[in-house]
Enzyme design. Structure first.
Site, PDB file in Angstrom:
ATOM      1  N   LYS A  57       2.165 -12.851   5.962  1.00  0.00           N
ATOM      2  CA  LYS A  57       2.442 -11.968   7.096  1.00  0.00           C
ATOM      3  C   LYS A  57       1.150 -11.258   7.447  1.00  0.00           C
ATOM      4  CE  LYS A  57       6.700 -10.354   7.406  1.00  0.00           C
ATOM      5  NZ  LYS A  57       7.897  -9.575   7.145  1.00  0.00           N
TER       6      LYS A  57
ATOM      7  N   GLY B  82       8.146  -8.054  13.165  1.00  0.00           N
ATOM      8  CA  GLY B  82       7.904  -6.832  13.905  1.00  0.00           C
ATOM      9  C   GLY B  82       6.446  -6.424  13.857  1.00  0.00           C
ATOM     10  N   PHE B  83       5.741  -6.878  12.825  1.00  0.00           N
ATOM     11  CA  PHE B  83       4.375  -6.359  12.701  1.00  0.00           C
ATOM     12  C   PHE B  83       3.293  -7.406  12.891  1.00  0.00           C
ATOM     13  CE2 PHE B  83       7.322  -4.788   9.535  1.00  0.00           C
ATOM     14  CZ  PHE B  83       7.483  -5.883   8.714  1.00  0.00           C
ATOM     15  N   GLY B  84       3.615  -8.627  13.194  1.00  0.00           N
ATOM     16  CA  GLY B  84       2.572  -9.609  13.425  1.00  0.00           C
ATOM     17  C   GLY B  84       3.089 -11.009  13.159  1.00  0.00           C
ATOM     18  N   VAL B  85       2.182 -11.976  13.149  1.00  0.00           N
ATOM     19  CA  VAL B  85       2.619 -13.348  12.961  1.00  0.00           C
ATOM     20  C   VAL B  85       2.747 -13.671  11.474  1.00  0.00           C
ATOM     21  CG1 VAL B  85       1.624 -14.173  15.101  1.00  0.00           C
ATOM     22  CG2 VAL B  85       0.295 -14.288  13.008  1.00  0.00           C
ATOM     23  N   VAL B  86       3.534 -14.677  11.183  1.00  0.00           N
ATOM     24  CA  VAL B  86       3.733 -15.145   9.818  1.00  0.00           C
ATOM     25  C   VAL B  86       3.278 -16.601   9.764  1.00  0.00           C
ATOM     26  CG1 VAL B  86       5.398 -15.450   7.962  1.00  0.00           C
ATOM     27  CG2 VAL B  86       5.758 -13.647   9.655  1.00  0.00           C
TER      28      VAL B  86
ATOM     29  N   VAL C 233       4.898 -19.821  11.265  1.00  0.00           N
ATOM     30  CA  VAL C 233       6.331 -20.063  11.053  1.00  0.00           C
ATOM     31  C   VAL C 233       7.199 -18.953  11.618  1.00  0.00           C
ATOM     32  CG1 VAL C 233       6.079 -21.562   9.061  1.00  0.00           C
ATOM     33  CG2 VAL C 233       6.177 -19.108   8.719  1.00  0.00           C
ATOM     34  N   GLY C 234       6.602 -17.924  12.136  1.00  0.00           N
ATOM     35  CA  GLY C 234       7.453 -16.884  12.695  1.00  0.00           C
ATOM     36  C   GLY C 234       6.633 -15.714  13.182  1.00  0.00           C
TER      37      GLY C 234
ATOM     38  N   ASP D 269      16.546  -1.738   6.711  1.00  0.00           N
ATOM     39  CA  ASP D 269      16.601  -2.624   7.882  1.00  0.00           C
ATOM     40  C   ASP D 269      17.415  -3.870   7.560  1.00  0.00           C
ATOM     41  OD1 ASP D 269      16.116  -3.286  10.507  1.00  0.00           O
ATOM     42  OD2 ASP D 269      14.144  -4.157  10.122  1.00  0.00           O
TER      43      ASP D 269
END
Ligand SMILES: *[C@@H]1O[C@H](CO)[C@@H](O)[C@H](O)[C@H]1NC(C)=O
Ligand SMILES: *[C@@H]1O[C@H](CO)[C@@H](O)[C@H](O)[C@H]1NC(C)=O
Ligand SMILES: *[C@@H]1O[C@H](CO)[C@@H](O)[C@H](O)[C@H]1NC(C)=O
Ligand SMILES: *[C@@H]1O[C@H](CO)[C@@H](O)[C@H](O)[C@H]1NC(C)=O
Ligand SMILES: *[C@@H]1O[C@H](CO)[C@@H](O)[C@H](O)[C@H]1NC(C)=O
Ligand SMILES: *[C@@H]1O[C@H](CO)[C@@H](O)[C@H](O)[C@H]1NC(C)=O
Ligand SMILES: *[C@@H]1O[C@H](CO)[C@@H](O)[C@H](O)[C@H]1NC(C)=O
Ligand SMILES: *[C@@H]1O[C@H](CO)[C@@H](O)[C@H](O)[C@H]1NC(C)=O
Ligand SMILES: *[C@@H]1O[C@H](CO)[C@@H](O)[C@H](O)[C@H]1NC(C)=O
Length: 888
Positions: A609, A592-596, A588-589, A706
């Site tokens: 995540k 910054g640190f990997g796929v979701v 689904v997305g 952030d």
């Protein structure tokens, strides 16, 4: 046709001169004469228009060239006498370069002309990238047909594809692209599909380039109950639409001055079509002092605006609808009715009608398209089916691939690549590593040589790798000794078995930890923050962080990773993660640190995540943070449900927030709806409440670090939830790859004081929140290097000098907001974004102010009504379609 003569022609506006110069160079025009034989000169000048047509050969790799039957050739302009036809493959695509984000007129013409002597008119489909555009049925259309849209491409590449849908062979005669201005032909959603474009004249001439700088084509149209009026004076056409002067120099008025001027059409095939109307007026009669021309516009019997129109003398007025209009049962009527005080009948010079066409399907992830094209080139593959978008539409997906399809607005990703028995030679292509969601890779039974690359082992989602039946050599990388991976290597006689099993065993027990000096320092800083804040409980406390960019030091920690986290029930094994995400089925997305991935835990939807080891700076920080975050609960914060830390596998499991992020709901990207001012204010209040909670409601207090529009997620009721808070301490954020630096935050949102002082505290979040508010108000990019004032605060600051709130507000709001609440929100945003942190308000103050804005907006909303907009300043804008209205 009447043309302007005389001395007045010399007095042309500056704007018009610029465009004429551009137009003569046909800047950015793409004019393809499809199927022009290789032995004929290209480009060549088409005599009647002066347009430079070129051969299409460099824009498409497939198809054959043909020429219409000689007996017909004399009836058509040269570009229509040749064509390209596609006997092979299902989908054949043109690849064009365009300017992302700019409006383009895109026009394709199709003429069969019995080129094959079979007298069998074809039927086929036309696609724009992965989206259906039109069905072309040339039966009965002996003079061919045309499709034309005004469209804003989402990338610099545009693919126009012909798709075979039956036994007949697709053909195309010309393909034309004209870049247009950015400030015209805007839609709420979708693109514009030309329905008709007329100028009202008894002449038979179609106007196009060079009369029209954008090469729109204007069909002359007239009705017997009308009277034509014309002028020989120059008519000013300088607005964002710039119809040809020749189209404005004539107009129709009803012969019986008491009757309205009426245009009607029916579109019963598509009764639900939405229409955008562009009406161009100029007074071209010399009015005496006792004469007036004033009229109202009526759509399907209803007044379109409460203000009647008085056209300016010899100057264009363009009237457009900001929202699309519909017709009952596809029967549409447009009328001009004079008012009681008008002594003259209404007039109309030119009229454009478009329907809305949607292109909702996202193209395949751009990086993956580059990667698969790279693989294709590496191996010299030439497959007729590898044209257009690799993954979508799914019935036209490329051979050898399989893709993930999340939903229509998410770019599909490649999940499987099967090039077995494809005659591949050389090494295993490095570009494969850029297919980061690959689950299956089959390169068996080829002649591949060289070593098995290390990167295959780092592709964590790969479940099946088949390299059997090649000529690979060297030893098998350690990284491929991974649980759950089915690896086939038989039939590679020169391949060494991997290192000794004992060594391998030891290696997997060790969990290497890479911790940077920076991240240790952050941990200390966090502790300081914790202690200080616990003592003082004041939201303004700031904490000293180490400066960015420090060299990293590798520390190997040989201890086994025994869990020290108390909340064991929230800890999941990797196999549970695989199960909850159904083997990472739905991505689904990408953060910054990997796929979701989407998942389900005990019936509840979750977002998982997946963190790659390299994205974490340290294992201890991971645990410390997870521990902290599991304790934070607030309705406007995305809560952490659990985590996984099994060996190499690190994952965070969050509550699932289904409706995208705020950025998408401001830009309308990803097929999301653009939210109105009232909802924006509510989202702002909710996000502010979430931040306020982090700052003063949590123990220990936390700094988000952030805050940005893509970190404000929305649920199905548009309730705002802040995501990704607190993570920045051990993870780089915003997709930045400086693993060794500790700069938190995203460029543009980052507190400028941080650069000078190295302090990052709650007021830094307030600054970022101010930027978010500015984005919600203006929908401007936070940083735009092409803008004179590149940062959004500078842009707003300079626009504020003009004092016109309408110029600052997001044009997508169409003026539908309470200007008091808008001013107040703007002032609040600017005070939050003050460069000096001490002058910024606290989040509690921000919450109070925003709530008052919301009250003010809500009270207005209950009493307002929308009307058609009338823009009448000086700077205000077919030969074969068969769609011509009938008049009365
Ligand atoms: C139109 O918009 C595009 C993309 O936003 C931009 O690159 C271009 O400069 C704009 N052109 C004009 C004339 O404003
Ligand atoms: C095709 O064009 C010719 C003129 O070029 C015209 O006479 C004829 O009527 C047209 N046919 C159709 C079906 O529109
Ligand atoms: C003009 O229209 C009015 C109103 O429809 C009608 O009463 C009148 O007879 C018409 N005049 C002519 C000459 O047709
Ligand atoms: C306007 O004035 C002219 C003479 O100045 C006259 O002939 C004409 O009838 C007047 N028109 C109207 C509508 O009163
Ligand atoms: C215009 O005339 C119509 C009927 O002739 C009448 O109903 C209406 O009140 C008039 N409007 C004005 C503003 O005089
Ligand atoms: C492609 O993947 C889907 C599930 O994601 C699966 O149902 C389908 O069978 C796969 N197709 C091929 C050709 O492997
Ligand atoms: C790849 O395709 C071949 C046939 O073309 C098939 O036998 C093989 O099972 C496929 N591999 C995978 C991993 O699906
Ligand atoms: C992978 O993608 C990145 C970014 O798009 C690119 O810089 C890199 O060259 C690609 N690697 C390969 C091997 O194609
Ligand atoms: C590998 O190449 C040799 C000749 O170089 C050829 O005979 C053989 O068929 C190829 N094998 C495959 C699987 O393509």
């Amino acid at each position: 046709m009447v043309r302007s003569h005389g001395i007045l022609l010399l007095i042309i506006r500056t704007l018009a001169i610029i465009h004429i110069v551009q137009a003569q160079s046909q800047q950015g025009f793409i004019s393809l004469d499809c199927g022009l034989p290789a032995n004929e000169p290209s480009p060549y000048k088409e005599e009647s228009t002066g347009l430079q047509f070129s051969s299409d050969a460099t824009f498409i790799q497939s198809g054959k060239t043909g020429r219409i039957h000689p007996t017909l050739a004399s009836r058509f302009l040269k570009p229509y006498t040749t064509l390209r036809y596609f006997p092979d493959g299902t989908r054949n695509c043109y690849n064009l370069r365009v300017e992302k984000g700019r409006n383009h007129l895109i026009r394709a013409r199709f003429l069969y002309g019995n080129y094959d002597g079979l007298d069998n008119n074809p039927t086929f489909d036309l696609y724009l990238g992965p989206n259906p555009w039109a069905t072309i049925d040339l039966h009965k259309l002996v003079n061919g047909t045309r499709e034309e849209i005004i469209h804003i491409p989402t990338s610099n590449k545009l693919q126009v594809c012909l798709v075979k849908t039956g036994p007949t062979t697709p053909v195309i005669s010309t393909l034309e692209v004209r870049p247009m201005g950015n400030d015209s032909y805007s839609t709420q959603t979708g693109s514009l599909n030309l329905f008709f474009r007329l100028y009202l004249s008894e002449s038979k001439t179609t106007l196009r380039y060079p009369d029209d700088v954008y090469d729109r084509q204007w069909t002359a149209y007239f009705w017997r109950e009308w009277t034509q009026i014309t002028t020989t004076s120059n008519v000013g056409n300088a607005n964002d639409y710039e119809p040809p002067k020749a189209a404005l120099a004539t107009a129709a008025i009803p012969t019986n001055a008491s009757e309205p001027l009426t245009l009607e059409w029916s579109n019963t095939d598509k009764p639900d079509d939405q229409y955008y109307l562009y009406r161009h007026f100029a007074e071209i009669q010399d009015l005496r002092s006792n004469e007036t021309r004033e009229f109202n516009m009526v759509w399907n019997g209803e007044l379109m605006s409460s203000d009647p129109l008085v056209p300016d003398e010899l100057e264009i007025t363009t009237i457009l609808s900001l929202t699309p209009r519909t017709c009952a049962k596809g029967e549409c009527s447009f009328q001009l009715k004079r008012t009681n005080r008008s002594t003259l009948p209404p007039l109309l010079n030119a009229f454009e009608v478009y329907t809305v066409i949607q292109f909702p399907q996202s193209e395949t992830n751009e990086n993956e398209v580059v990667a698969i094209r790279n693989i294709e080139a590496t191996y010299g593959l030439s497959r007729i089916n590898w044209q257009g978008d690799p993954c979508v539409p799914s019935q036209l997906m490329w051979d050898a691939l399989n893709c993930s399809h999340v939903d229509i607005s998410t770019p599909p990703r490649i999940t499987s690549l099967n090039l077995s028995s494809s005659g591949l030679t050389g090494n295993i292509a490095a570009a494969i590593q850029n297919l980061t969601l690959l689950e299956k890779l089959d390169l068996s039974n080829n002649n591949l040589t060289g070593e098995v690359p290390e990167f295959l082992g780092n592709m964590k989602l790969l479940l099946v790798i088949n390299l059997s039946g090649n000529d690979l050599n060297g030893s098998i990388p350690q990284s491929l000794q991974r649980k759950g991976l089915v690896l086939s290597l038989e039939g590679n006689p020169r391949l060494f078995p991997s290192g000794s099993p004992e060594k391998t065993h030891k290696k997997t027990l060790l969990v290497p930890i890479v911790a940077s000096v920076g991240s240790v320092a952050i941990l200390i800083a966090a502790l300081v923050l914790y202690l200080v804040l616990r003592k003082k409980r004041q939201p303004t406390v700031e904490v000293v962080l180490p400066p960015p960019s420090r060299p990293t030091v590798n520390v190997t920690n040989a201890n086994s990773p025994e869990p020290s986290i108390e909340t064991k029930k929230r800890r999941f094994t990797y196999s549970e993660v695989i199960k909850m995400t159904n083997n990472f089925e739905r991505v689904v997305g990408e953060g910054g640190f990997g796929v979701v991935c989407h998942g389900t835990v005990n019936g509840e939807q979750v977002a998982v995540k997946l963190l790659s080891q390299s994205s974490t700076q340290g294992y201890k920080e991971f645990k410390a943070e997870v521990d902290l975050l599991l304790r934070v609960h607030h309705t406007n914060l995305v809560s952490l449900v659990g985590y996984c830390d099994e060996g190499d596998h690190l994952a965070l499991i969050y509550e699932f927030v289904p409706n995208g992020d705020l950025r998408q709901h401001l830009t309308g990207k990803g097929g999301r709806s653009v939210v109105n001012w009232g909802i924006r204010l509510r989202i702002a209040v909710e996000a502010a409440l979430g931040l306020e909670y982090l700052h003063i409601g949590c123990t220990p207090p936390m700094v988000h670090r952030d805050v940005k529009t893509t970190n404000i997620l929305l649920d199905e009721h548009y309730k705002a939830k802040l995501a990704d808070f607190g993570l920045s301490r051990s993870f780089p954020v915003g997709g930045e790859s400086h693993v060794s630096t500790v700069v938190a935050g995203t460029p543009g949102y980052l507190d400028p004081e941080y650069y000078h002082t190295g302090r990052l505290g709650e007021k830094s979040d307030v600054y970022s929140f101010g930027i978010v508010l500015l984005e919600m108000i203006t929908n401007q990019p936070v940083i735009d290097r092409n803008r004179r004032n590149s940062h959004i605060t500078q842009w707003v600051g300079s626009e504020l000098k003009g004092g016109d709130i309408a110029k600052i507000m997001d044009p997508n709001l169409h003026g539908d907001y309470d200007s008091r609440s808008a001013w107040r929100a703007l002032e609040l945003a600017m005070s939050c974004a003050d460069p000096t942190s001490a002058r910024r308000p606290t989040m509690s103050h921000v919450v109070i102010e925003l709530k008052e804005c919301l009250v003010s907006e809500n009270s207005r909303r209950n009493t307002s009504r929308r009307t058609d907009s009338l823009s009448s300043t000086e700077v205000s804008m077919t030969f074969d379609s068969g769609m011509i209205p009938r008049a009365r």
